[in-house]
Design a protein around this motif. Structure first.
Motif, PDB file in Angstrom:
ATOM      1  N   TYR A  41       3.485  -3.797 -13.909  1.00 51.43           N
ATOM      2  CA  TYR A  41       4.253  -3.947 -13.027  1.00 51.43           C
ATOM      3  C   TYR A  41       3.523  -4.074 -11.527  1.00 51.43           C
ATOM      4  O   TYR A  41       3.999  -4.853 -10.589  1.00 51.43           O
ATOM      5  CB  TYR A  41       5.386  -3.146 -12.661  1.00 51.43           C
ATOM      6  N   LYS A  42       2.249  -3.587 -11.580  1.00 50.46           N
ATOM      7  CA  LYS A  42       1.443  -3.882 -10.444  1.00 50.46           C
ATOM      8  C   LYS A  42       1.082  -5.557 -10.492  1.00 50.46           C
ATOM      9  O   LYS A  42       1.173  -6.193  -9.386  1.00 50.46           O
ATOM     10  CB  LYS A  42       0.181  -3.074 -10.518  1.00 50.46           C
ATOM     11  N   ILE A  43       0.768  -6.114 -11.521  1.00 46.96           N
ATOM     12  CA  ILE A  43       0.447  -7.541 -11.608  1.00 46.96           C
ATOM     13  C   ILE A  43       1.876  -8.459 -11.294  1.00 46.96           C
ATOM     14  O   ILE A  43       1.695  -9.275 -10.657  1.00 46.96           O
ATOM     15  CB  ILE A  43       0.078  -7.869 -13.096  1.00 46.96           C
ATOM     16  N   ALA A  44       3.062  -7.774 -11.632  1.00 42.83           N
ATOM     17  CA  ALA A  44       4.168  -8.519 -11.254  1.00 42.83           C
ATOM     18  C   ALA A  44       4.565  -8.649  -9.944  1.00 42.83           C
ATOM     19  O   ALA A  44       5.014  -9.475  -9.279  1.00 42.83           O
ATOM     20  CB  ALA A  44       5.291  -7.860 -12.225  1.00 42.83           C
ATOM     21  N   SER A  45       4.198  -7.403  -9.135  1.00 42.36           N
ATOM     22  CA  SER A  45       4.357  -7.261  -7.871  1.00 42.36           C
ATOM     23  C   SER A  45       3.484  -7.961  -6.994  1.00 42.36           C
ATOM     24  O   SER A  45       3.937  -8.692  -6.138  1.00 42.36           O
ATOM     25  CB  SER A  45       4.225  -5.990  -7.450  1.00 42.36           C
ATOM     26  N   GLU A  46       2.367  -8.435  -7.601  1.00 40.02           N
ATOM     27  CA  GLU A  46       1.218  -9.066  -6.768  1.00 40.02           C
ATOM     28  C   GLU A  46       1.562 -10.597  -7.049  1.00 40.02           C
ATOM     29  O   GLU A  46       1.638 -11.378  -6.049  1.00 40.02           O
ATOM     30  CB  GLU A  46      -0.203  -9.019  -7.496  1.00 40.02           C
ATOM     31  N   GLY A  47       2.048 -11.034  -8.059  1.00 39.66           N
ATOM     32  CA  GLY A  47       2.477 -12.411  -8.220  1.00 39.66           C
ATOM     33  C   GLY A  47       3.942 -12.687  -7.382  1.00 39.66           C
ATOM     34  O   GLY A  47       3.896 -13.722  -6.878  1.00 39.66           O
ATOM     35  N   TRP A  48       4.720 -11.794  -7.371  1.00 36.67           N
ATOM     36  CA  TRP A  48       5.629 -11.867  -6.339  1.00 36.67           C
ATOM     37  C   TRP A  48       5.663 -12.117  -5.144  1.00 36.67           C
ATOM     38  O   TRP A  48       5.728 -13.035  -4.286  1.00 36.67           O
ATOM     39  CB  TRP A  48       6.970 -10.869  -6.575  1.00 36.67           C
ATOM     40  N   ILE A  49       4.829 -11.130  -4.565  1.00 39.52           N
ATOM     41  CA  ILE A  49       4.371 -11.416  -3.228  1.00 39.52           C
ATOM     42  C   ILE A  49       3.503 -12.546  -2.718  1.00 39.52           C
ATOM     43  O   ILE A  49       3.653 -13.248  -1.866  1.00 39.52           O
ATOM     44  CB  ILE A  49       3.077  -9.966  -2.897  1.00 39.52           C
ATOM     45  N   LYS A  50       2.518 -13.264  -3.851  1.00 39.42           N
ATOM     46  CA  LYS A  50       1.939 -14.406  -3.463  1.00 39.42           C
ATOM     47  C   LYS A  50       2.821 -15.510  -3.490  1.00 39.42           C
ATOM     48  O   LYS A  50       2.613 -16.528  -2.606  1.00 39.42           O
ATOM     49  CB  LYS A  50       0.919 -14.620  -4.536  1.00 39.42           C
ATOM     50  N   GLU A  51       3.943 -15.487  -4.087  1.00 37.66           N
ATOM     51  CA  GLU A  51       4.922 -16.371  -4.145  1.00 37.66           C
ATOM     52  C   GLU A  51       5.734 -16.283  -2.903  1.00 37.66           C
ATOM     53  O   GLU A  51       6.475 -17.355  -2.526  1.00 37.66           O
ATOM     54  CB  GLU A  51       5.737 -16.565  -5.456  1.00 37.66           C
ATOM     55  N   ASN A  52       6.206 -15.344  -2.247  1.00 42.85           N
ATOM     56  CA  ASN A  52       7.220 -15.077  -1.544  1.00 42.85           C
ATOM     57  C   ASN A  52       6.899 -14.493  -0.077  1.00 42.85           C
ATOM     58  O   ASN A  52       7.818 -14.629   0.750  1.00 42.85           O
ATOM     59  CB  ASN A  52       8.136 -14.257  -2.017  1.00 42.85           C
ATOM     60  N   CYS A  53       5.790 -14.040  -0.001  1.00 43.81           N
ATOM     61  CA  CYS A  53       5.316 -13.713   1.437  1.00 43.81           C
ATOM     62  C   CYS A  53       4.379 -14.578   1.923  1.00 43.81           C
ATOM     63  O   CYS A  53       3.604 -15.046   1.392  1.00 43.81           O
ATOM     64  CB  CYS A  53       4.613 -12.119   1.279  1.00 43.81           C
ATOM     65  N   LYS A  54       4.499 -14.779   3.542  1.00 43.52           N
ATOM     66  CA  LYS A  54       3.664 -15.711   4.150  1.00 43.52           C
ATOM     67  C   LYS A  54       2.383 -14.990   4.436  1.00 43.52           C
ATOM     68  O   LYS A  54       1.323 -15.609   4.611  1.00 43.52           O
ATOM     69  CB  LYS A  54       4.608 -16.205   5.478  1.00 43.52           C
ATOM     70  N   GLN A  55       2.420 -13.730   4.709  1.00 43.82           N
ATOM     71  CA  GLN A  55       1.091 -13.081   5.466  1.00 43.82           C
ATOM     72  C   GLN A  55       1.124 -11.677   4.742  1.00 43.82           C
ATOM     73  O   GLN A  55       2.040 -10.811   4.753  1.00 43.82           O
ATOM     74  CB  GLN A  55       0.988 -12.810   6.684  1.00 43.82           C
ATOM     75  N   TYR A  56       0.275 -11.589   3.884  1.00 45.58           N
ATOM     76  CA  TYR A  56      -0.189 -10.439   3.059  1.00 45.58           C
ATOM     77  C   TYR A  56      -1.493 -10.022   2.896  1.00 45.58           C
ATOM     78  O   TYR A  56      -2.116 -10.731   2.791  1.00 45.58           O
ATOM     79  CB  TYR A  56       0.688 -10.351   1.661  1.00 45.58           C
ATOM     80  N   VAL A  57      -1.747  -8.719   2.485  1.00 46.62           N
ATOM     81  CA  VAL A  57      -3.132  -8.399   1.777  1.00 46.62           C
ATOM     82  C   VAL A  57      -2.752  -7.386   0.605  1.00 46.62           C
ATOM     83  O   VAL A  57      -1.832  -6.462   0.865  1.00 46.62           O
ATOM     84  CB  VAL A  57      -3.717  -7.540   2.962  1.00 46.62           C
ATOM     85  N   ILE A  58      -3.229  -7.537  -0.361  1.00 53.38           N
ATOM     86  CA  ILE A  58      -3.073  -6.720  -1.482  1.00 53.38           C
ATOM     87  C   ILE A  58      -4.572  -5.810  -1.722  1.00 53.38           C
ATOM     88  O   ILE A  58      -5.480  -6.405  -1.724  1.00 53.38           O
ATOM     89  CB  ILE A  58      -3.208  -7.635  -3.106  1.00 53.38           C
ATOM     90  N   ILE A  59      -4.273  -4.688  -1.793  1.00 49.96           N
ATOM     91  CA  ILE A  59      -5.294  -3.592  -1.786  1.00 49.96           C
ATOM     92  C   ILE A  59      -5.587  -3.030  -3.480  1.00 49.96           C
ATOM     93  O   ILE A  59      -4.279  -2.426  -3.600  1.00 49.96           O
ATOM     94  CB  ILE A  59      -5.032  -2.502  -1.062  1.00 49.96           C
ATOM     95  N   ARG A  60      -6.544  -3.037  -3.847  1.00 55.48           N
ATOM     96  CA  ARG A  60      -6.667  -2.558  -5.169  1.00 55.48           C
ATOM     97  C   ARG A  60      -7.756  -1.650  -5.246  1.00 55.48           C
ATOM     98  O   ARG A  60      -9.024  -1.891  -5.581  1.00 55.48           O
ATOM     99  CB  ARG A  60      -7.310  -3.786  -6.096  1.00 55.48           C
ATOM    100  N   PRO A  61      -7.246  -0.419  -5.182  1.00 53.30           N
ATOM    101  CA  PRO A  61      -8.238   0.671  -5.263  1.00 53.30           C
ATOM    102  C   PRO A  61      -8.452   1.170  -6.593  1.00 53.30           C
ATOM    103  O   PRO A  61      -7.634   0.916  -7.582  1.00 53.30           O
ATOM    104  CB  PRO A  61      -7.281   1.918  -4.400  1.00 53.30           C
ATOM    105  N   ALA A  62      -9.756   1.707  -6.681  1.00 54.26           N
ATOM    106  CA  ALA A  62      -9.939   2.377  -8.014  1.00 54.26           C
ATOM    107  C   ALA A  62      -9.450   3.585  -8.185  1.00 54.26           C
ATOM    108  O   ALA A  62      -8.467   4.116  -7.610  1.00 54.26           O
ATOM    109  CB  ALA A  62     -11.427   2.208  -8.091  1.00 54.26           C
ATOM    110  N   ALA A  63     -10.374   4.734  -8.705  1.00 56.49           N
ATOM    111  CA  ALA A  63      -9.629   6.035  -8.780  1.00 56.49           C
ATOM    112  C   ALA A  63      -9.919   6.768  -7.438  1.00 56.49           C
ATOM    113  O   ALA A  63     -10.792   7.127  -7.243  1.00 56.49           O
ATOM    114  CB  ALA A  63     -10.504   6.784 -10.037  1.00 56.49           C
ATOM    115  N   VAL A  64      -8.831   6.836  -6.687  1.00 55.71           N
ATOM    116  CA  VAL A  64      -8.760   7.274  -5.281  1.00 55.71           C
ATOM    117  C   VAL A  64      -9.135   9.123  -5.495  1.00 55.71           C
ATOM    118  O   VAL A  64      -8.393   9.728  -6.260  1.00 55.71           O
ATOM    119  CB  VAL A  64      -7.583   7.153  -4.593  1.00 55.71           C
TER     120      VAL A  64
END
Length: 309
Positions: free
Chosen positions: A140-163
């Motif tokens: 669902y992280k992947i699904a969310s990223e896909g939705w954002i790319k298709e529906n948001c005009k301005q976005y940034v996706i942050i991919r942290p490792a082990a915080v």
């Protein structure tokens, strides 16, 4: 509140990552709307230029009707056990309505798990995402990223490792609890504890988020967050052991990966049957893959953002 001041809405503001994000925005001069679900950290109450909102990021009816410059979605279910429908409800569906609150930019906190859990070498943001995720967390992280790319005009996706960092109550706590009951540090598979453990300091996570809020140079991109310094999984366990159990000596045990997977399957199965929020014991099946893989991701873009003016 000064109407000309930059505004941000941060979900998950009571969590380890969310609280650090709030503090970074306050330091940078932003006015912060901080969404808190249940637990309220005392430190959050003491911050200036912060308006605390009680609500549930996964329940649209509990959220205020507001418009802000930036929305940072830090709330979510981060676990290696749990039901698929629960991850969908918490980690995917809220993206659809939270993104609409942002007038300028939506910032989504994903994970390096979207690349899969296997041996990587300097994987960057262009590395293909996991094609058929079996675990609901990356699914669902992947699904969310896909939705954002298709529906948001301005976005940034942050991919942290082990915080990790000061105040960590999740990753560090889990290792502490394991070491409390075990006289051994156990390693599975061929790396024998020398695989890279991908640490991401929470300060870097928060600072990158503020930086990409204040510039359009990294819009519609993903950013890996990982410490440039390489720490092995054995080195991480030793660091935690030295911090909490300095008088205790831990021997190392090396076991075949298949044994780790078998233990992980039992832990995951029992934990899910009992509907536990945390595993009955470590490691889970998903965690075994984490600790037995060398997760080496590139920090080049992160470093570029932190140097950006």
């Amino acid at each position: 509140m000064d109407s000309s001041r930059k505004t941000v809405f941060v979900t998950g503001a009571a969590g380890f990552i969310g609280l650090n994000i709030v503090k970074a925005y306050v330091k940078a001069g932003w006015y912060v709307y901080a969404l808190v679900h249940k637990t309220m950290p005392e430190e959050l109450r003491t911050l200036s230029n912060v308006e605390i909102i009680q609500g549930d990021a996964s329940d649209k009816q509990t959220l205020p009707d507001l418009k802000v410059d930036v929305v940072v979605h830090a709330a979510g279910l981060a676990s290696d056990i749990g039901r698929d429908e629960e991850f969908r409800k918490i980690n995917f569906e809220p993206v659809k309505f939270l993104s609409k609150l942002a007038e300028k930019k939506f910032i989504y906190i994903s994970s390096t798990d979207v690349y899969g859990i296997k041996d990587f070498e300097d994987a960057d943001e262009n590395t293909p995402l996991l094609e058929f995720p079996k675990n609901p967390y990356p699914k669902y992280k992947i699904a969310s990223e896909g939705w954002i790319k298709e529906n948001c005009k301005q976005y940034v996706i942050i991919r942290p490792a082990a915080v990790w960092g000061e105040g960590d109550r999740t990753l560090e706590k889990r290792v502490v609890e394991f070491l409390q009951t075990s006289p051994f540090i156990v390693h599975f598979g061929k790396w024998r504890g020398q695989n890279r453990w991908p640490l991401a300091n929470v300060k870097n996570v928060a600072d990158v988020i503020v930086r990409v809020s204040e510039t359009d140079d990294f819009d519609n991109q993903a950013v890996n967050i990982i410490d440039p310094e390489i720490t092995t999984i054995d080195g991480y366990y030793r660091m935690i052991a030295e911090k909490y159990y300095p008088q205790k000596t831990f021997r190392e045990i090396y076991l075949p990966l298949w044994i780790g997977k078998l233990i992980g399957l039992v832990s995951t199965f029992v934990s899910n049957i009992l509907k536990r929020k945390r595993p009955v014991f470590d490691p889970t099946f998903y965690a075994v893959h984490h600790v037995s893989s060398t997760l080496d991701f590139s920090s080049k873009k992160m470093n570029e953002i932190l140097r950006h003016k």
